[in-house]
Design an enzyme around this catalytic site. Sequence first.
Site, PDB file in Angstrom:
ATOM      1  N   GLY A   1       0.823  -1.215   0.000  1.00  0.00           N
ATOM      2  CA  GLY A   1       0.000   0.000   0.000  1.00  0.00           C
ATOM      3  C   GLY A   1       0.851   1.256   0.000  1.00  0.00           C
TER       4      GLY A   1
ATOM      5  N   ARG B   1       0.574   5.823  -1.812  1.00  0.00           N
ATOM      6  CA  ARG B   1       0.195   7.093  -1.174  1.00  0.00           C
ATOM      7  C   ARG B   1       0.331   6.984   0.344  1.00  0.00           C
ATOM      8  NH1 ARG B   1      -6.365   6.281  -1.790  1.00  0.00           N
ATOM      9  NH2 ARG B   1      -6.671   5.587   0.343  1.00  0.00           N
TER      10      ARG B   1
ATOM     11  N   ASN C   1       1.821  -2.453   5.451  1.00  0.00           N
ATOM     12  CA  ASN C   1       1.188  -1.162   5.709  1.00  0.00           C
ATOM     13  C   ASN C   1      -0.229  -1.059   5.140  1.00  0.00           C
ATOM     14  OD1 ASN C   1       1.212   2.000   5.920  1.00  0.00           O
ATOM     15  ND2 ASN C   1       0.880   1.566   3.750  1.00  0.00           N
TER      16      ASN C   1
ATOM     17  N   SER D   1      -2.274   0.558  14.824  1.00  0.00           N
ATOM     18  CA  SER D   1      -2.901   1.858  15.086  1.00  0.00           C
ATOM     19  C   SER D   1      -3.027   1.986  16.598  1.00  0.00           C
ATOM     20  CB  SER D   1      -4.298   1.874  14.466  1.00  0.00           C
ATOM     21  OG  SER D   1      -5.058   2.961  14.971  1.00  0.00           O
TER      22      SER D   1
ATOM     23  N   TYR E   1     -12.467  -2.156  12.531  1.00  0.00           N
ATOM     24  CA  TYR E   1     -11.099  -1.665  12.268  1.00  0.00           C
ATOM     25  C   TYR E   1     -10.227  -1.907  13.500  1.00  0.00           C
ATOM     26  CZ  TYR E   1      -7.321   1.701  11.316  1.00  0.00           C
ATOM     27  OH  TYR E   1      -6.101   2.316  11.121  1.00  0.00           O
TER      28      TYR E   1
ATOM     29  N   ALA F   1     -10.638  -4.041  15.884  1.00  0.00           N
ATOM     30  CA  ALA F   1     -10.404  -5.484  16.085  1.00  0.00           C
ATOM     31  C   ALA F   1      -9.297  -5.985  15.164  1.00  0.00           C
ATOM     32  CB  ALA F   1     -11.696  -6.262  15.838  1.00  0.00           C
ATOM     33  N   THR F   2      -9.300  -5.513  13.910  1.00  0.00           N
ATOM     34  CA  THR F   2      -8.238  -5.966  12.987  1.00  0.00           C
ATOM     35  C   THR F   2      -6.881  -5.443  13.450  1.00  0.00           C
ATOM     36  OG1 THR F   2      -8.442  -4.072  11.436  1.00  0.00           O
ATOM     37  CG2 THR F   2      -9.799  -6.028  10.998  1.00  0.00           C
ATOM     38  N   LYS F   3      -6.873  -4.234  13.980  1.00  0.00           N
ATOM     39  CA  LYS F   3      -5.594  -3.653  14.399  1.00  0.00           C
ATOM     40  C   LYS F   3      -5.085  -4.308  15.692  1.00  0.00           C
ATOM     41  CE  LYS F   3      -4.933  -0.930  10.925  1.00  0.00           C
ATOM     42  NZ  LYS F   3      -3.752  -1.051  10.058  1.00  0.00           N
TER      43      LYS F   3
HETATM   44  P1  NAD Z   1      -4.298   5.475   2.957  1.00  0.00           P
HETATM   45  O1  NAD Z   1      -5.706   5.097   2.766  1.00  0.00           O
HETATM   46  O2  NAD Z   1      -3.788   6.741   2.354  1.00  0.00           O
HETATM   47  O3  NAD Z   1      -3.320   4.305   2.477  1.00  0.00           O
HETATM   48  C1  NAD Z   1      -3.658   2.957   2.549  1.00  0.00           C
HETATM   49  C2  NAD Z   1      -2.980   2.297   1.384  1.00  0.00           C
HETATM   50  O4  NAD Z   1      -3.300   0.905   1.379  1.00  0.00           O
HETATM   51  C3  NAD Z   1      -3.477   2.879   0.048  1.00  0.00           C
HETATM   52  O5  NAD Z   1      -2.390   3.063  -0.807  1.00  0.00           O
HETATM   53  C4  NAD Z   1      -4.399   1.780  -0.459  1.00  0.00           C
HETATM   54  O6  NAD Z   1      -4.517   1.759  -1.862  1.00  0.00           O
HETATM   55  C5  NAD Z   1      -3.694   0.552   0.072  1.00  0.00           C
HETATM   56  N1  NAD Z   1      -4.573  -0.611   0.102  1.00  0.00           N
HETATM   57  C6  NAD Z   1      -5.844  -0.690   0.595  1.00  0.00           C
HETATM   58  N2  NAD Z   1      -6.316  -1.927   0.405  1.00  0.00           N
HETATM   59  C7  NAD Z   1      -5.330  -2.637  -0.212  1.00  0.00           C
HETATM   60  C8  NAD Z   1      -5.235  -3.969  -0.667  1.00  0.00           C
HETATM   61  N3  NAD Z   1      -6.251  -4.815  -0.530  1.00  0.00           N
HETATM   62  N4  NAD Z   1      -4.080  -4.362  -1.246  1.00  0.00           N
HETATM   63  C9  NAD Z   1      -3.053  -3.501  -1.409  1.00  0.00           C
HETATM   64  N5  NAD Z   1      -3.096  -2.221  -1.002  1.00  0.00           N
HETATM   65  C10 NAD Z   1      -4.230  -1.803  -0.410  1.00  0.00           C
HETATM   66  O7  NAD Z   1      -4.079   5.493   4.511  1.00  0.00           O
HETATM   67  P2  NAD Z   1      -2.781   5.672   5.423  1.00  0.00           P
HETATM   68  O8  NAD Z   1      -3.170   6.628   6.474  1.00  0.00           O
HETATM   69  O9  NAD Z   1      -1.561   5.918   4.628  1.00  0.00           O
HETATM   70  O10 NAD Z   1      -2.732   4.222   6.107  1.00  0.00           O
HETATM   71  C11 NAD Z   1      -1.625   3.347   6.036  1.00  0.00           C
HETATM   72  C12 NAD Z   1      -1.699   2.379   7.196  1.00  0.00           C
HETATM   73  O11 NAD Z   1      -1.595   3.118   8.425  1.00  0.00           O
HETATM   74  C13 NAD Z   1      -3.008   1.601   7.284  1.00  0.00           C
HETATM   75  O12 NAD Z   1      -2.756   0.281   7.697  1.00  0.00           O
HETATM   76  C14 NAD Z   1      -3.776   2.339   8.362  1.00  0.00           C
HETATM   77  O13 NAD Z   1      -4.712   1.512   9.016  1.00  0.00           O
HETATM   78  C15 NAD Z   1      -2.655   2.762   9.281  1.00  0.00           C
HETATM   79  N6  NAD Z   1      -2.995   3.873  10.154  1.00  0.00           N
HETATM   80  C16 NAD Z   1      -3.307   5.105   9.655  1.00  0.00           C
HETATM   81  C17 NAD Z   1      -3.638   6.128  10.535  1.00  0.00           C
HETATM   82  C18 NAD Z   1      -3.991   7.513  10.069  1.00  0.00           C
HETATM   83  O14 NAD Z   1      -4.406   8.315  10.910  1.00  0.00           O
HETATM   84  N7  NAD Z   1      -3.834   7.862   8.812  1.00  0.00           N
HETATM   85  C19 NAD Z   1      -3.640   5.895  11.909  1.00  0.00           C
HETATM   86  C20 NAD Z   1      -3.311   4.629  12.379  1.00  0.00           C
HETATM   87  C21 NAD Z   1      -2.986   3.629  11.502  1.00  0.00           C
END
Ligand code: NAD
Length: 244
Positions: A9, A12, A87, A139, A152, A154-156
């Site tokens: 992922g 972005r 990620n 998270s 969400y 629960a998965t985390k």
């Molecule tokens: P985001 O939505 O910008 O990025 C998530 C990325 O995962 C995207 O590029 C998306 O295309 C990709 N993705 C989704 N489903 C996919 C799949 N089935 N196969 C391959 N790629 C897939 O969000 P982010 O904030 O950059 O999140 C990244 C990670 O950080 C995630 O695991 C999210 O749960 C975690 N996170 C984010 C935050 C936050 O506040 N942004 C907080 C805690 C945890």
Amino acid sequence: MEKVALVTGSSRGIGRAIARRLSEDGYAVCINYIERRDKAEELAAEIAAAGGRAFCFQADVSDRAAVDAMAAEVKRRFGPVSLLVSNAGIAGQMLIQDVGDEAWNRYFAVNVEGFRNCVQAVLPDMIHAKQGSIVSISSIWGLRGASCEAVYSATKHAIIGLTRSLAMELAPSGIRVNCVAPGVIDTDMVQVLGQETLDELARMTPLGRLGRPEDIAEAAAFIGGDRASFITGQVLTVDGGFSG
Ligand code: NAD
């Protein structure tokens, strides 16, 4: 083992920043994406222009065969993965009464099975080399409850459970497994909350701002890299003090 990173992922958001950061640390990087090929290729070009090595691979992490194919392609191009950063993830808000099978299964398929698929795909070579590093991205909602984000959360929590268990299981093979637990990070994922809520969350954060993807990238690069060679089974919370 060469320094070869697979970041899921990473077209972005947080993943993108991690891929960029690891490239700066000398890793050849596989930029995994599911939809935004243009953004993934833009990042690969940026890394190449800076003298690094990267290529893009489209794979849904919930699709085991696709993930296996991705790991094989990384190996063909750069050598076996030495650092996996799991990620990719999906998030969303809903009341528990509204969580049907489809949503439930999709959250677990991407966030939890996706992690498992990636681990299983890279593990044989890591075990063979008796070294390797795995970083999961959970998270702060994987450490405490989150109203209206029960699935969400629960998965985390599951990601943290897997991380800690794999750390124990894989330590004798010289493989470290750690987790980064971000707080609220300013990416596309949190935009659905709206600016007012994001401003409020920034105010609630002791350091007075939302996190940046680069804040998480720094933590992932540290805990996944050699400077953390005696650290395994840990959850590094990066939240500006939010969960105090
Ligand atoms: P985001 O939505 O910008 O990025 C998530 C990325 O995962 C995207 O590029 C998306 O295309 C990709 N993705 C989704 N489903 C996919 C799949 N089935 N196969 C391959 N790629 C897939 O969000 P982010 O904030 O950059 O999140 C990244 C990670 O950080 C995630 O695991 C999210 O749960 C975690 N996170 C984010 C935050 C936050 O506040 N942004 C907080 C805690 C945890």
